[in-house]
Design an enzyme around this catalytic site. Structure first.
Site, short mmCIF file in Angstrom:
data_model
loop_
_atom_site.label_atom_id
_atom_site.label_comp_id
_atom_site.label_asym_id
_atom_site.label_seq_id
_atom_site.Cartn_x
_atom_site.Cartn_y
_atom_site.Cartn_z
N GLY A 204 0.83 -1.21 0.00
CA GLY A 204 0.00 0.00 0.00
C GLY A 204 0.85 1.25 0.00
O GLY A 204 0.49 2.27 0.60
N ASN B 146 0.64 -2.71 5.09
CA ASN B 146 -0.15 -1.50 5.23
C ASN B 146 -1.38 -1.45 4.32
O ASN B 146 -2.34 -0.75 4.62
CB ASN B 146 0.73 -0.27 4.96
CG ASN B 146 -0.07 0.99 4.78
OD1 ASN B 146 -0.61 1.54 5.74
ND2 ASN B 146 -0.19 1.44 3.53
N SER C 24 -5.92 -0.70 12.96
CA SER C 24 -6.67 0.54 13.18
C SER C 24 -7.28 0.50 14.57
O SER C 24 -7.56 -0.59 15.09
CB SER C 24 -7.77 0.68 12.13
OG SER C 24 -8.68 1.70 12.47
N TYR D 60 -14.58 -3.80 7.97
CA TYR D 60 -13.26 -3.20 8.18
C TYR D 60 -12.75 -3.51 9.58
O TYR D 60 -11.59 -3.91 9.77
CB TYR D 60 -13.35 -1.69 7.97
CG TYR D 60 -12.05 -0.95 8.04
CD1 TYR D 60 -11.10 -1.04 7.02
CD2 TYR D 60 -11.75 -0.13 9.14
CE1 TYR D 60 -9.91 -0.35 7.09
CE2 TYR D 60 -10.57 0.57 9.21
CZ TYR D 60 -9.65 0.47 8.19
OH TYR D 60 -8.46 1.15 8.25
N ALA D 61 -13.60 -3.35 10.59
CA ALA D 61 -13.20 -3.62 11.97
C ALA D 61 -12.81 -5.08 12.15
O ALA D 61 -11.83 -5.40 12.84
CB ALA D 61 -14.32 -3.23 12.93
N ALA D 62 -13.57 -5.98 11.54
CA ALA D 62 -13.26 -7.40 11.65
C ALA D 62 -11.91 -7.72 11.01
O ALA D 62 -11.12 -8.50 11.57
CB ALA D 62 -14.37 -8.23 10.98
N LYS E 93 -9.37 -5.67 10.59
CA LYS E 93 -8.28 -5.06 11.36
C LYS E 93 -8.09 -5.75 12.71
O LYS E 93 -6.97 -5.87 13.20
CB LYS E 93 -8.57 -3.57 11.56
CG LYS E 93 -8.52 -2.76 10.26
CD LYS E 93 -7.16 -2.85 9.59
CE LYS E 93 -7.03 -1.91 8.40
NZ LYS E 93 -5.69 -1.95 7.77
N ILE F 92 -6.31 9.88 10.60
CA ILE F 92 -5.08 10.41 10.04
C ILE F 92 -5.42 11.27 8.82
O ILE F 92 -6.29 10.92 8.03
CB ILE F 92 -4.12 9.27 9.61
CG1 ILE F 92 -3.87 8.31 10.79
CG2 ILE F 92 -2.81 9.83 9.08
CD1 ILE F 92 -3.24 8.94 12.01
#
Length: 247
Positions: free
Chosen positions: A13, A90, A142, A155-157, A159, A188
């Site tokens: 990334g 990343n 994250s 996304y949470a799962a 990460k 960020i």
């Protein structure tokens, strides 16, 4: 301090945002850096910029949604680029939506890229690190993976999965002098957050103890620390770089 002379690093990334900043920081500190992502044109421009500043960088077009091809691409790297001792996972995507409306496609795309892709890259490099009896692996997770977030179940799962993966690998690989850690950034300043309106950004800033969004350089500095010899006795840890958004 924090020198990486003689080391070869791979950053996924790396074409923009946090990955780009990490690649540039590692190159500044003496590492040969393989910059990997899907956008080859951006990678070539980054490698040229690093070279102009006196560093060494090599672009590598890598698609994490095609995990079966990753090992062969990495094995094809010429020396000395093939002796990779530092890996920063990343690369990641978001496909946000409320869970009740989330499609299987949205779920699988995020898990495939963020979690399975990181697994595939790491697996391709671990045996080489074991032979070298040296390795530094950083997964960029994250704070969402630690605290959850409405509209980002996929996304949470993904990460949170990186945290479990890193802790397991730290236990497996520690005896081979391979350290595995996690960075957990908060909000960020990137192209993605630039799309958020100023009013929304102000409201979000009020949830952060330091009352500001972080910068890509904040994350790059933390990544540099974790891959450096100064962090040689740190493994299996999650470094929360969120300005106090999550405590």
């Amino acid at each position: 301090m924090f020198r990486l002379d003689g080391k070869t690093a791979l950053v996924t990334g790396a074409s923009q945002g946090i990955g780009r900043a990490i690649a540039m920081r590692l190159a500044e500190r003496g590492a040969r850096v393989i910059v990997a992502a899907r956008n080859l044109a951006k990678l070539e421009a980054l490698a040229e910029e690093i070279g102009s500043a006196g560093g060494q960088a090599k672009p590598l077009s890598l698609d994490l949604t095609q995990p079966e091809a990753i090992s062969g691409q990495i094995e094809a790297l010429p020396e000395p680029w093939s002796e990779i001792g530092i890996l920063v996972n990343n690369a990641g995507v978001t496909r946000d939506g409320l869970f009740a409306r989330m499609s299987l496609e949205q779920w699988e795309e995020v898990l495939s890229t963020n979690l399975t892709g990181s697994f595939a890259v790491t697996r391709a490099l671990v045996r080489g690190m074991m032979r070298q009896r040296y390795g530094r692996v950083v997964f960029v997770s994250s704070v969402v993976g630690l605290m959850g977030n409405a509209g980002q179940a996929n996304y949470a799962a993904s990460k949170a999965g990186l945290v479990g993966l890193a802790k397991s690998l730290a236990r497996e690989l520690g005896s081979r002098n391979i350290n595995v850690n996690v960075l957990a950034p908060g909000f960020i300043e990137t192209a993605m957050t630039d799309e958020v309106g100023e009013r929304a950004k102000q409201q979000l800033s009020e949830t952060i103890v330091l009352r500001r969004f972080g910068t890509v350089d904040d994350i790059a500095a933390a990544a540099l620390f974790l891959v450096s010899d100064e962090a040689s006795y740190i493994t299996g840890q999650v470094l929360n770089v969120s300005g106090g958004m999550y405590i």
